[in-house]
Every structure is written in structure tokens, then in C-alpha cells.
Design a protein around this motif. Sequence first.
Motif, short mmCIF file in Angstrom:
data_model
loop_
_atom_site.label_atom_id
_atom_site.label_comp_id
_atom_site.label_asym_id
_atom_site.label_seq_id
_atom_site.Cartn_x
_atom_site.Cartn_y
_atom_site.Cartn_z
N PRO A 1 -2.95 -15.30 -2.41
CA PRO A 1 -1.50 -15.15 -2.25
C PRO A 1 -1.16 -13.94 -1.39
CG PRO A 1 -2.17 -14.33 -4.39
CD PRO A 1 -3.41 -14.89 -3.74
N LEU A 2 0.12 -13.69 -1.26
CA LEU A 2 0.60 -12.56 -0.45
C LEU A 2 -0.02 -11.23 -0.88
CD1 LEU A 2 2.68 -11.59 1.70
CD2 LEU A 2 4.35 -11.43 -0.14
N TYR A 3 -0.22 -11.04 -2.18
CA TYR A 3 -0.74 -9.76 -2.69
C TYR A 3 -2.14 -9.46 -2.18
CZ TYR A 3 -0.83 -5.84 -5.99
OH TYR A 3 -0.86 -4.59 -6.55
N SER A 4 -2.87 -10.49 -1.74
CA SER A 4 -4.24 -10.28 -1.26
C SER A 4 -4.30 -9.38 -0.04
CB SER A 4 -4.89 -11.63 -0.94
OG SER A 4 -5.09 -12.40 -2.11
N ILE A 5 -3.17 -9.21 0.65
CA ILE A 5 -3.13 -8.30 1.81
C ILE A 5 -3.48 -6.88 1.36
CG2 ILE A 5 -1.65 -7.29 3.60
CD1 ILE A 5 -0.05 -9.85 3.63
N ARG A 6 -3.09 -6.51 0.16
CA ARG A 6 -3.40 -5.17 -0.36
C ARG A 6 -4.92 -5.00 -0.48
NH1 ARG A 6 -1.34 -0.72 -3.12
NH2 ARG A 6 -2.33 -0.13 -5.09
N HIS A 7 -5.61 -6.04 -0.91
CA HIS A 7 -7.07 -5.98 -1.01
C HIS A 7 -7.67 -5.70 0.37
CE1 HIS A 7 -7.43 -8.28 -5.03
NE2 HIS A 7 -6.17 -7.93 -4.86
N THR A 8 -7.11 -6.36 1.39
CA THR A 8 -7.61 -6.20 2.76
C THR A 8 -7.48 -4.74 3.20
OG1 THR A 8 -6.90 -8.45 3.26
CG2 THR A 8 -7.41 -7.02 5.13
N PHE A 9 -6.30 -4.16 3.00
CA PHE A 9 -6.06 -2.79 3.44
C PHE A 9 -7.02 -1.82 2.76
CE2 PHE A 9 -4.13 1.39 2.78
CZ PHE A 9 -3.82 1.76 4.09
N ILE A 10 -7.14 -1.92 1.45
CA ILE A 10 -7.98 -0.98 0.69
C ILE A 10 -9.46 -1.15 1.06
CG2 ILE A 10 -8.83 -0.43 -1.64
CD1 ILE A 10 -5.96 -0.90 -2.64
N THR A 11 -9.94 -2.39 1.12
CA THR A 11 -11.35 -2.64 1.45
C THR A 11 -11.68 -2.13 2.85
OG1 THR A 11 -11.39 -4.58 0.02
CG2 THR A 11 -13.15 -4.40 1.64
N ASN A 12 -10.78 -2.39 3.81
CA ASN A 12 -11.04 -1.95 5.19
C ASN A 12 -11.12 -0.44 5.30
OD1 ASN A 12 -11.19 -4.51 6.21
ND2 ASN A 12 -9.12 -4.55 7.03
N GLN A 13 -10.24 0.27 4.60
CA GLN A 13 -10.26 1.73 4.67
C GLN A 13 -11.56 2.29 4.09
OE1 GLN A 13 -7.86 3.15 6.50
NE2 GLN A 13 -7.21 1.01 6.66
#
Length: 410
Positions: free
Chosen positions: A343-355
Motif C-alpha cells: 500500500p501507500l505506506y510502503s513508501i516509508r519502507h523504501t525511504f528508510i531502507t535506502n538511507q
Amino acid sequence: KNNKMPKIDKSSIKEIKNCDTLRIFKYENSSKYYVSFYVSKRYSKNGRYEQSLKTKNVNEAASKAKELWRSFDKKTVQKIDKEFNFDKDIAQPFFKSRLKKYITKGTPQYAKKEEQRYINFIKPYLENVDYRKVEYLENAVDDLVIELKQEKKLKDTTISKYINLVSLLFQKGFKMRKIEQLPDLPTMQRINEERPMYLPREIRQIVNAMVDEYRRTEDPFYDECADYVNFCRSCGVRPGLEPLRIKKFQQRFINDPENPNEPVLVFTIKTKTKPKHKLTMHPEFVRQVYPKMMNRYPSSTAEDYIFFPKEKNREKVYDRIRKNFTRVSRELELYYRNGKERPLYSIRHTFITNQVNQDVPMQVVADSSSTSIPVINSNYLEDDDQTILKRHKQLFGKNYTKVKVTKVVK
């Protein structure tokens, strides 16, 4: 006998996509189209605005209807409409009756414990929701569950108690005829399902698809929705209502002596865990997206929201963004990864994992995302190829041979 209202020609009804309750139609005794959309219970007998569009052409009628719907001053009407408050209208009567029940059992402390549970976690999500809309209630509960599970790391048995309390509150509202339909509440199986992250290129695909839809439909919602997604992937914000509640006065620039031509864009926001959290934005967002956002509403004031300022109902905006994000992701065949929803909230996972994968110190990532290192380790870091490769090299990087070897082909 001739004073009967004319009947609507049901075959002529056309619902206008992505415009809430907007529709056009013809009456059986008329060749011209009419427009109709919901405003308020107090606005008219059926709560709807209606007007002749004075055209027989369906495309022209649809265009005129959209223009009327967007320019209609709902704000003035809403001033005379009843103000809905979940806490005052439903929660407070519920806890009064619960206290009486527990007093008769000799255990009033249980009622106080339930109310405290509501005040600490549930109230912030439900207090300002228009409880007449079942989808708004369901969205609020989904966001609550994400916080309880991922941010607060509560056990399943504790989360079940919160969901049960929410269910009792909704049932009270239903019995009081405040809530028209009982929402579907998430099961523990659904709550415990993993929500994988999106890859950065996949988010770019979704953003590009939204921009293409804007060009195709000329509906500015899609262009602004694309900016919203870009915003969420450019900082540690929680996708949902959090960015939709940011106002212009909450933004400022900080000069960076080492990069004098690129000042740092900072938003001071209220999050679920901190009353004043500082969000700093990715430089690419500041260069490419932010100027377009600011030019979109040139007459907006410091008190206006940075996203969709003309729509005061934040839950309504969020619901439309969430549904369209899911739709576009599905159309691009990106919504499922290994059979699991994103869902939309998965974008937060992307940001944190990438950093983290870019060697940003874990504490810095946690602080910028208003979370903690234990929560990041348990909920956000995923076993994508980049993470596995990085971990492998940290373990065995010094053990690689310097001699060129032939790749084994199976």
C-alpha cells in the motif's frame, strides 16, 4: 395531477470519475443534461446541488459539470452544517455508559483503563474523522494499526484489545444512528502480513503514470497526487494524513555555507511520536518538485495546506490519494510483491531502507523518520538484493580473490 416531479432517465445517468458524488443525467421530459452532486444534509431536501447544464452534448455536459463541482463554494455551506466530532458525539457517551456498567460490577477502574487506552492512541486517529463515511473510518483504523504494530511494537494480544475497543465504539455509534454502516476491521492475520517496500524505480513508474493521467484527463488532481508521492519518498514522513496536514507557515529554508546555492528545505510538523519534528527534504525534490508545488496556488496564504488547500476535508483527500495510488500500482502490476500487498505506506519502507543502504548512520535515519533503531531493525529493513549484497560484502568482502575467475554458468 400534473405537478409531479419529472422522472430521471436512468439510461442517461453518467457518474463522473474521481469527482466524488458528481453525476450528469437527463429527465425523461428534457433533451438537455443536468448536473447533481452532494453538498450537505442541510443544503436541500436530498442534500444535493442540481442545475441544468443547458446542453445536449454529453462531453460538453461532463466538462461543465466538473467546472461547477470544482468552483462550488462548499465552505460557506458547511458553516451552517452540523460539525461532526467522533469524540463528543460517540466516544464520550460510550465511556459514560461503560463507567455505569463497571460501577455496578464493582470494577470502575476497568472503565478508566479503557478510556485511557482510547485517549492515548485511538482518539488522535478518530477525533476529527467524518464518521458518516465508512471508508474514512476504515482508513483511520488502518493507520492506527500501523502505528500500534510497527511504531509501538505492541504484542498481538494488546493490539486485539485496541481493535475490540474500536469495534465497541463503532457499535455504539451505529446504535445511536450516528454511524450509518459498520466498518470492516482488520483481522490479526491481515495486521501481521508483511508490507514489502517499493524499489525507487517502481515509485518513479507510479509517479510517471499519474503525470501521464493528468495530461490525458486534464484533471489537476493527478499532477498534485504525483507531487504528494514524491514528497513522501523524499523524506521520513509517514504517508497518509501526516503530510496532508502540513501548512505553508510550517516550512522554511536554512542556508548551508557549503552549498550556498541550495538551501535546506525544512518542515516542522506534528507526528504521532513528536509534537515538533523537523523534516528535511531531498535536494532533488527541492529542485524539481517544490517550485511547481508553490506555483500551483499562487494566492494561497500561510495558513493554507501545502497539498490540496481548497479541500478542507483532509480525510477525503487522503482517501482519494490512497485509492488512486493502489489503482495505479495495480494497473502497473506493481501492487503485489511475492504475493504481498504494497500500500501507500510502503513508501516509508523504501525511504528508510535506502538511507541505511547508503551508509547513513542508523540513528540519523531514525531521528529523521521520527522512529527508533529497534523499530527500523525489526520492521523496515528488508531482504532486498541490495541489502543482502551489502551485508554479504561486510561479512566476506576481504575474502574475495583478486584473480579473475570464470563465471560459472548453470
